[in-house]
Design a protein around this motif. Structure first.
Motif, PDB file in Angstrom:
ATOM      1  N   ILE A 164       0.839  -1.197   0.000  1.00  0.00           N
ATOM      2  CA  ILE A 164       0.000   0.000   0.000  1.00  0.00           C
ATOM      3  C   ILE A 164       0.876   1.250   0.000  1.00  0.00           C
ATOM      4  CG2 ILE A 164      -1.644   1.340   1.391  1.00  0.00           C
ATOM      5  CD1 ILE A 164      -2.713  -1.411   2.385  1.00  0.00           C
ATOM      6  N   LEU A 165       1.900   1.262   0.852  1.00  0.00           N
ATOM      7  CA  LEU A 165       2.790   2.420   0.923  1.00  0.00           C
ATOM      8  C   LEU A 165       3.521   2.635  -0.396  1.00  0.00           C
ATOM      9  CD1 LEU A 165       4.210   1.913   4.525  1.00  0.00           C
ATOM     10  CD2 LEU A 165       2.477   3.571   3.777  1.00  0.00           C
ATOM     11  N   GLU A 166       3.955   1.567  -1.034  1.00  0.00           N
ATOM     12  CA  GLU A 166       4.633   1.680  -2.329  1.00  0.00           C
ATOM     13  C   GLU A 166       3.674   2.240  -3.384  1.00  0.00           C
ATOM     14  OE1 GLU A 166       6.702  -1.116  -5.756  1.00  0.00           O
ATOM     15  OE2 GLU A 166       6.364  -1.945  -3.763  1.00  0.00           O
ATOM     16  N   TYR A 167       2.447   1.751  -3.407  1.00  0.00           N
ATOM     17  CA  TYR A 167       1.453   2.238  -4.360  1.00  0.00           C
ATOM     18  C   TYR A 167       1.168   3.721  -4.122  1.00  0.00           C
ATOM     19  CZ  TYR A 167      -2.782   2.675  -7.095  1.00  0.00           C
ATOM     20  OH  TYR A 167      -3.710   3.089  -8.012  1.00  0.00           O
ATOM     21  N   GLU A 168       0.995   4.106  -2.869  1.00  0.00           N
ATOM     22  CA  GLU A 168       0.742   5.517  -2.548  1.00  0.00           C
ATOM     23  C   GLU A 168       1.923   6.379  -2.981  1.00  0.00           C
ATOM     24  OE1 GLU A 168      -2.197   4.812   1.288  1.00  0.00           O
ATOM     25  OE2 GLU A 168      -0.107   5.328   1.647  1.00  0.00           O
ATOM     26  N   HIS A 169       3.130   5.894  -2.764  1.00  0.00           N
ATOM     27  CA  HIS A 169       4.330   6.629  -3.178  1.00  0.00           C
ATOM     28  C   HIS A 169       4.327   6.841  -4.693  1.00  0.00           C
ATOM     29  CE1 HIS A 169       8.546   7.820  -3.471  1.00  0.00           C
ATOM     30  NE2 HIS A 169       8.653   6.925  -4.441  1.00  0.00           N
ATOM     31  N   ASN A 170       3.949   5.809  -5.433  1.00  0.00           N
ATOM     32  CA  ASN A 170       3.932   5.902  -6.896  1.00  0.00           C
ATOM     33  C   ASN A 170       2.818   6.804  -7.412  1.00  0.00           C
ATOM     34  OD1 ASN A 170       6.151   4.214  -7.187  1.00  0.00           O
ATOM     35  ND2 ASN A 170       4.892   2.380  -7.275  1.00  0.00           N
ATOM     36  N   CYS A 171       1.836   7.112  -6.587  1.00  0.00           N
ATOM     37  CA  CYS A 171       0.722   7.985  -6.972  1.00  0.00           C
ATOM     38  C   CYS A 171       0.948   9.440  -6.552  1.00  0.00           C
ATOM     39  CB  CYS A 171      -0.577   7.480  -6.354  1.00  0.00           C
ATOM     40  SG  CYS A 171      -1.141   5.927  -7.041  1.00  0.00           S
ATOM     41  N   LEU A 172       2.093   9.736  -5.989  1.00  0.00           N
ATOM     42  CA  LEU A 172       2.360  11.065  -5.453  1.00  0.00           C
ATOM     43  C   LEU A 172       2.846  12.008  -6.552  1.00  0.00           C
ATOM     44  CD1 LEU A 172       2.413  12.616  -2.775  1.00  0.00           C
ATOM     45  CD2 LEU A 172       4.776  11.898  -2.501  1.00  0.00           C
ATOM     46  N   TYR A 173       2.220  13.177  -6.640  1.00  0.00           N
ATOM     47  CA  TYR A 173       2.575  14.190  -7.644  1.00  0.00           C
ATOM     48  C   TYR A 173       2.897  15.513  -6.956  1.00  0.00           C
ATOM     49  CZ  TYR A 173       0.888  11.251 -11.438  1.00  0.00           C
ATOM     50  OH  TYR A 173       0.741  10.234 -12.342  1.00  0.00           O
ATOM     51  N   ASP A 174       3.844  16.253  -7.527  1.00  0.00           N
ATOM     52  CA  ASP A 174       4.151  17.602  -7.059  1.00  0.00           C
ATOM     53  C   ASP A 174       3.219  18.624  -7.699  1.00  0.00           C
ATOM     54  OD1 ASP A 174       6.263  17.047  -5.305  1.00  0.00           O
ATOM     55  OD2 ASP A 174       7.703  16.990  -6.938  1.00  0.00           O
ATOM     56  N   SER A 175       2.807  18.357  -8.922  1.00  0.00           N
ATOM     57  CA  SER A 175       1.911  19.230  -9.662  1.00  0.00           C
ATOM     58  C   SER A 175       1.115  18.356 -10.629  1.00  0.00           C
ATOM     59  CB  SER A 175       2.716  20.281 -10.437  1.00  0.00           C
ATOM     60  OG  SER A 175       3.372  19.680 -11.537  1.00  0.00           O
ATOM     61  N   PRO A 176       0.137  18.930 -11.315  1.00  0.00           N
ATOM     62  CA  PRO A 176      -0.636  18.120 -12.260  1.00  0.00           C
ATOM     63  C   PRO A 176       0.213  17.522 -13.386  1.00  0.00           C
ATOM     64  CG  PRO A 176      -1.754  20.188 -11.834  1.00  0.00           C
ATOM     65  CD  PRO A 176      -0.411  20.272 -11.182  1.00  0.00           C
ATOM     66  N   PHE A 177       1.410  18.053 -13.569  1.00  0.00           N
ATOM     67  CA  PHE A 177       2.239  17.629 -14.691  1.00  0.00           C
ATOM     68  C   PHE A 177       3.501  16.873 -14.296  1.00  0.00           C
ATOM     69  CE2 PHE A 177       0.124  21.666 -15.628  1.00  0.00           C
ATOM     70  CZ  PHE A 177      -0.766  21.223 -16.585  1.00  0.00           C
ATOM     71  N   ALA A 178       3.787  16.797 -13.007  1.00  0.00           N
ATOM     72  CA  ALA A 178       5.065  16.201 -12.587  1.00  0.00           C
ATOM     73  C   ALA A 178       4.896  15.273 -11.396  1.00  0.00           C
ATOM     74  CB  ALA A 178       6.071  17.293 -12.239  1.00  0.00           C
ATOM     75  N   LYS A 179       5.365  14.036 -11.571  1.00  0.00           N
ATOM     76  CA  LYS A 179       5.379  13.104 -10.446  1.00  0.00           C
ATOM     77  C   LYS A 179       6.392  13.590  -9.419  1.00  0.00           C
ATOM     78  CE  LYS A 179       3.849   8.937 -10.809  1.00  0.00           C
ATOM     79  NZ  LYS A 179       3.619   7.640 -10.599  1.00  0.00           N
ATOM     80  N   ALA A 180       6.122  13.317  -8.184  1.00  0.00           N
ATOM     81  CA  ALA A 180       7.029  13.714  -7.103  1.00  0.00           C
ATOM     82  C   ALA A 180       8.325  12.937  -7.211  1.00  0.00           C
ATOM     83  CB  ALA A 180       6.378  13.473  -5.755  1.00  0.00           C
ATOM     84  N   GLU A 181       9.418  13.613  -6.952  1.00  0.00           N
ATOM     85  CA  GLU A 181      10.743  12.988  -6.931  1.00  0.00           C
ATOM     86  C   GLU A 181      11.111  12.800  -5.469  1.00  0.00           C
ATOM     87  OE1 GLU A 181      12.542  11.957  -9.509  1.00  0.00           O
ATOM     88  OE2 GLU A 181      11.065  12.670 -10.948  1.00  0.00           O
TER      89      GLU A 181
END
Length: 75
Positions: A53-70
């Motif tokens: 679940i934590l891995e999936y949530e991490h992969n769904c994290l975005y900084d903005s509508p156009f960029a996945k969170a690093e």
């Protein structure tokens, strides 16, 4: 079996639905559509490992509508 495996935490689909503020039917649909976190099926019951679940949530994290969170993954 390692001590970590013995202490693994598992959530039911009802608990996952509550965590994500979703209906249980939505969690069931995610699973049938092949979306959402990996799951275990034991004796007809679906369980979700907390680490998945934590891995999936991490992969769904975005900084903005156009960029996945690093984010750096802690080792």
């Amino acid at each position: 079996m390692t001590p970590e495996q013995l202490n693994a935490q598992h959530l039911t689909q009802r608990e996952l639905a509550k965590r994500w503020n979703k209906a249980v039917s939505t969690i069931e649909r995610y699973r049938s559509d092949g979306k959402g976190p990996r799951y275990l099926k034991i004796g007809g019951k679906c369980l979700y490992r907390l680490e998945d679940i934590l891995e999936y949530e991490h992969n769904c994290l975005y900084d903005s509508p156009f960029a996945k969170a690093e984010l750096e993954v802690a080792a």
